[in-house]
Motif scaffolding. Structure first.
Motif, PDB file in Angstrom:
ATOM      1  N   MET A   1      -5.236   0.622   7.967  1.00  0.00           N
ATOM      2  CA  MET A   1      -4.995   0.388   6.546  1.00  0.00           C
ATOM      3  C   MET A   1      -3.876  -0.624   6.251  1.00  0.00           C
ATOM      4  O   MET A   1      -3.991  -1.395   5.304  1.00  0.00           O
ATOM      5  N   PRO A   2      -2.768  -0.652   7.056  1.00  0.00           N
ATOM      6  CA  PRO A   2      -1.757  -1.675   6.752  1.00  0.00           C
ATOM      7  C   PRO A   2      -2.303  -3.101   6.796  1.00  0.00           C
ATOM      8  O   PRO A   2      -1.758  -3.994   6.137  1.00  0.00           O
TER       9      PRO A   2
ATOM     10  N   ARG B   1       7.920  12.023  -1.124  1.00  0.00           N
ATOM     11  CA  ARG B   1       8.041  11.601  -2.511  1.00  0.00           C
ATOM     12  C   ARG B   1       9.493  11.742  -2.951  1.00  0.00           C
ATOM     13  O   ARG B   1      10.310  12.339  -2.243  1.00  0.00           O
TER      14      ARG B   1
ATOM     15  N   LEU C   1       5.122   8.985   3.339  1.00  0.00           N
ATOM     16  CA  LEU C   1       4.454  10.238   2.990  1.00  0.00           C
ATOM     17  C   LEU C   1       5.299  11.094   2.052  1.00  0.00           C
ATOM     18  O   LEU C   1       4.764  11.919   1.310  1.00  0.00           O
TER      19      LEU C   1
ATOM     20  N   ARG D   1      -2.843  10.787  15.828  1.00  0.00           N
ATOM     21  CA  ARG D   1      -2.817   9.390  15.381  1.00  0.00           C
ATOM     22  C   ARG D   1      -4.259   9.023  15.012  1.00  0.00           C
ATOM     23  O   ARG D   1      -5.139   8.969  15.851  1.00  0.00           O
TER      24      ARG D   1
ATOM     25  N   LEU E   1       0.831  -1.203   0.000  1.00  0.00           N
ATOM     26  CA  LEU E   1       0.000   0.000   0.000  1.00  0.00           C
ATOM     27  C   LEU E   1       0.867   1.254   0.000  1.00  0.00           C
ATOM     28  O   LEU E   1       1.864   1.321   0.708  1.00  0.00           O
TER      29      LEU E   1
ATOM     30  N   ILE F   1       0.689   5.494   0.393  1.00  0.00           N
ATOM     31  CA  ILE F   1      -0.133   6.661   0.751  1.00  0.00           C
ATOM     32  C   ILE F   1       0.697   7.932   0.546  1.00  0.00           C
ATOM     33  O   ILE F   1       1.792   7.872  -0.003  1.00  0.00           O
ATOM     34  N   GLY F   2       0.198   9.053   0.970  1.00  0.00           N
ATOM     35  CA  GLY F   2       0.974  10.299   0.932  1.00  0.00           C
ATOM     36  C   GLY F   2       0.755  11.118  -0.324  1.00  0.00           C
ATOM     37  O   GLY F   2       1.476  12.086  -0.560  1.00  0.00           O
ATOM     38  N   PHE F   3      -0.242  10.760  -1.143  1.00  0.00           N
ATOM     39  CA  PHE F   3      -0.449  11.491  -2.407  1.00  0.00           C
ATOM     40  C   PHE F   3      -1.061  12.872  -2.181  1.00  0.00           C
ATOM     41  O   PHE F   3      -1.055  13.702  -3.078  1.00  0.00           O
TER      42      PHE F   3
ATOM     43  N   PHE G   1      -0.573  14.620   0.975  1.00  0.00           N
ATOM     44  CA  PHE G   1      -0.073  14.964   2.305  1.00  0.00           C
ATOM     45  C   PHE G   1      -0.111  16.478   2.505  1.00  0.00           C
ATOM     46  O   PHE G   1       0.337  17.227   1.656  1.00  0.00           O
TER      47      PHE G   1
ATOM     48  N   HIS H   1       0.451  16.194  17.747  1.00  0.00           N
ATOM     49  CA  HIS H   1       0.590  14.927  17.026  1.00  0.00           C
ATOM     50  C   HIS H   1      -0.771  14.235  16.979  1.00  0.00           C
ATOM     51  O   HIS H   1      -1.444  14.110  18.000  1.00  0.00           O
TER      52      HIS H   1
ATOM     53  N   PHE I   1      -4.773   5.242   9.901  1.00  0.00           N
ATOM     54  CA  PHE I   1      -3.325   5.076   9.868  1.00  0.00           C
ATOM     55  C   PHE I   1      -2.908   3.702  10.399  1.00  0.00           C
ATOM     56  O   PHE I   1      -1.908   3.142   9.962  1.00  0.00           O
TER      57      PHE I   1
ATOM     58  N   LEU J   1       8.959  18.439   9.913  1.00  0.00           N
ATOM     59  CA  LEU J   1       8.856  18.774  11.329  1.00  0.00           C
ATOM     60  C   LEU J   1      10.185  19.067  12.012  1.00  0.00           C
ATOM     61  O   LEU J   1      10.208  19.503  13.155  1.00  0.00           O
TER      62      LEU J   1
ATOM     63  N   THR K   1      -5.396  10.152   7.014  1.00  0.00           N
ATOM     64  CA  THR K   1      -4.088   9.511   6.917  1.00  0.00           C
ATOM     65  C   THR K   1      -3.055  10.452   6.322  1.00  0.00           C
ATOM     66  O   THR K   1      -1.918  10.500   6.774  1.00  0.00           O
ATOM     67  N   ASP K   2      -3.421  11.206   5.307  1.00  0.00           N
ATOM     68  CA  ASP K   2      -2.524  12.187   4.685  1.00  0.00           C
ATOM     69  C   ASP K   2      -2.719  13.552   5.347  1.00  0.00           C
ATOM     70  O   ASP K   2      -2.748  14.578   4.681  1.00  0.00           O
ATOM     71  N   ARG K   3      -2.840  13.551   6.662  1.00  0.00           N
ATOM     72  CA  ARG K   3      -3.149  14.796   7.369  1.00  0.00           C
ATOM     73  C   ARG K   3      -2.010  15.810   7.238  1.00  0.00           C
ATOM     74  O   ARG K   3      -0.908  15.492   7.013  1.00  0.00           O
TER      75      ARG K   3
ATOM     76  N   GLU L   1       0.249  18.826  10.922  1.00  0.00           N
ATOM     77  CA  GLU L   1       0.903  18.884  12.240  1.00  0.00           C
ATOM     78  C   GLU L   1       1.878  20.060  12.304  1.00  0.00           C
ATOM     79  O   GLU L   1       2.015  20.708  13.342  1.00  0.00           O
ATOM     80  N   HIS L   2       2.565  20.327  11.213  1.00  0.00           N
ATOM     81  CA  HIS L   2       3.456  21.487  11.172  1.00  0.00           C
ATOM     82  C   HIS L   2       2.637  22.785  11.181  1.00  0.00           C
ATOM     83  O   HIS L   2       2.963  23.730  11.911  1.00  0.00           O
TER      84      HIS L   2
END
Lengths: 360, 150
Positions: free
Chosen positions: A329-330, B135, B133, A322, A34, A36-38, A40, A320, A326, B144, A358-360, A44-45
């Motif tokens: 999905m694994p 690329r 996450l 969770r 799987l 993810i991250g498309f 993102f 942070h 997240f 971060l 998940t791509d928060r 959090e920052h």
């Protein structure tokens, strides 16, 4: 001979961006990976650049379905850091909003699952039902998605006439009992598409640390509303539905039964709602230096926020998040192994994944 | 390992934890550091938690001021009780910061170790990474870690 089939990242099962690379022999999936991250977003920052009011609006955007739950978890952590306690009526309103959100999330999921089964009539029925829940959410908050209900020390809006909402809850429950649950449990279409498909064994579910309905449908009886009560859940009576099958049908049944339990909780919260204030008013907030952690049982499972603050600062120094998807999905990798390729969209959807979270 | 034995004995019941060994702060039961457990490693904690059937929740990473490095907080759930174990690791600007991976003990830690690695540039030793996450061309720590994200 094995071959690879990439599924995604454009809407592999749901209208969300992720990718499943599957290794197949014939029609049978041997393994999957799987990605993810498309989409993102670095929330959090971003949270470190927002003050204690702005950060609530920001974290409400982590998820479009569980927006209330995210602000509730964040506000509970900030209440711990400021030492304020919401009034009892606010705690009940939080329960009402949390359960309405669970209802609309579960009914929406049931509709999407029906669509992926090829059961379009059921999709329409579920979405018509969901619309009634959305109407109530809108009537309470003024919004259909991001409700802006939570603040530090309570909620922003009152439920004017709680008893008037009980009839909606009863009607929803009647419709579930009359239509949706019997069709999902007895129809040959639903049974043939769901039973024995996408099994996550009890042992593998424990190893993966899955949460929410995915865990409960693999025989793990965990629910933070019962195990670590927050808001007014300690005063509610309800059961935690658990199924042992671990397949798509078990996940479907657990969510259906949870809808019934949500109706039960809603009736108690609406009829027993205490009078009084809904927030702490203009009380000055003093954040202490330190970290506070809060957990809430979202429709998809446990959400956890760790919020860190320095005294005198307007912004958090770290937030942070969770989210349940997240960790859930694994486990799809294990669910699709041995499955038919044609069943993989439904198996993925049975986790009720949220890539916004998940791509928060 | 006294503190971990305390969890093993009491963790599966709703009994109170020994307050000499645990402190409740910010909603988390934290393991107190003492002579008995000063050198306890993250892998020992993970092994003890797995043995009692605790559910791994997440790792929260914090960058400490100046060149102090990082603090990693590991969270486990035991029947609704939230347990926390804190580990400080060295790692100044542009230096590597390392801690042992627990993925071989606790499969559920896979994604979060990858996320912390990408977010802060912390290396979890004894495992291989695949992008989660980030690329191609992105730098670990860009989200971060202060000196990288600036």
């Amino acid at each position: 001979m094995s071959y690879e089939i990439p599924m995604g990242p454009y809407h592999p099962a749901l209208e969300e961006p992720y990718k499943l690379d599957m290794v197949c022999v014939g029609e049978t999936v041997q393994d999957a990976k799987l990605h993810i991250g498309f989409n993102f977003r670095g929330i959090e920052h971003l949270a470190e650049t927002r003050n204690y009011i702005q950060v609530i609006a920001l974290m409400e955007r982590v998820c479009g379905i569980c927006s209330f739950i995210h602000t509730l978890t964040l506000c509970q952590a900030m209440e711990e850091l400021t030492g304020v306690t919401p009034p009892p009526r606010a705690q009940y309103i939080r329960v009402v909003m949390g359960e309405l959100e669970r209802l609309h999330s579960h009914v929406l999921w049931a509709g999407i699952a029906a669509k992926l089964m090829g059961f379009k009539t059921m999709f329409m029925t579920c979405f018509a039902l969901r619309e009634k829940v959305m109407d109530v959410l809108q009537a309470i908050s003024g919004n259909r998605v991001n409700y802006s209900m939570n603040c530090i020390g309570g909620v922003n809006r009152d439920v004017e006439n709680p008893l008037a909402l009980v009839e909606m809850v009863n009607e929803l429950e009647r419709e579930m009992v009359r239509t949706i649950i019997p069709i999902f449990t007895t129809s040959s279409t639903a049974r043939s598409r769901c039973a024995g498909i996408g099994v996550l064994t009890h042992e593998k579910a424990i190893a993966c640390g899955v949460v929410g309905p995915v865990a409960r449908s693999s025989g793990i009886a965990q629910d933070l509303r019962r195990d670590a009560p927050y808001a007014a859940y300690g005063e509610m009576e309800f059961d935690v539905p658990v199924e042992q099958g671990g397949d798509v049908r078990a996940r479907l049944l657990v969510r259906a039964l949870e809808i019934m339990e949500s109706c039960r909780i809603l009736r108690q919260a609406l009829s027993g709602m205490p009078h009084g204030e809904i927030n702490i008013g203009d009380t000055k907030l003093n954040f202490r230096t330190g970290t506070a952690t809060s957990r809430v049982e979202a429709p998809r499972g446990e959400v956890m926020y760790s919020v860190s603050w320095k005294e005198g600062s307007r912004n958090p120094s770290r937030v942070h998040v969770r989210t349940p998807t997240f960790v859930n999905m694994p486990s799809v990798r294990w669910m699709v192994q041995g499955a038919r390729l044609a069943d993989t969209p439904l198996i993925q959807a049975s986790v009720d994944p949220c890539y916004s979270c998940t791509d928060r | 390992m006294t503190v971990l034995e305390n969890v093993t004995k009491n963790g599966t019941a709703r009994e109170p934890l020994n307050l000499d060994q645990w402190s409740l702060e910010g909603g988390v039961w934290w393991m107190k550091r003492s002579d008995d457990n000063e050198s306890v490693s993250v892998r020992e904690v993970a092994t003890a938690m797995s043995a009692i059937g605790a559910r791994f929740i997440t790792i929260t990473a914090y960058q400490l001021p100046g060149a102090e490095g990082f603090r990693l907080e590991y969270h486990w759930d035991v029947e609704g009780r939230l347990l926390g174990f804190s580990f400080n690791i060295a790692g100044a600007a542009n230096d590597g910061a390392n801690i042992e991976s627990i993925v071989d003990i606790c499969e559920a830690a896979d994604w979060i170790e990858r996320e912390v690695h990408e977010g802060f540039g912390i290396n979890f030793t004894g495992r291989e990474y695949e992008p989660l996450l980030l690329r191609e061309g992105d730098t670990p720590g860009m989200n971060l870690r202060d000196e990288v994200k600036k």
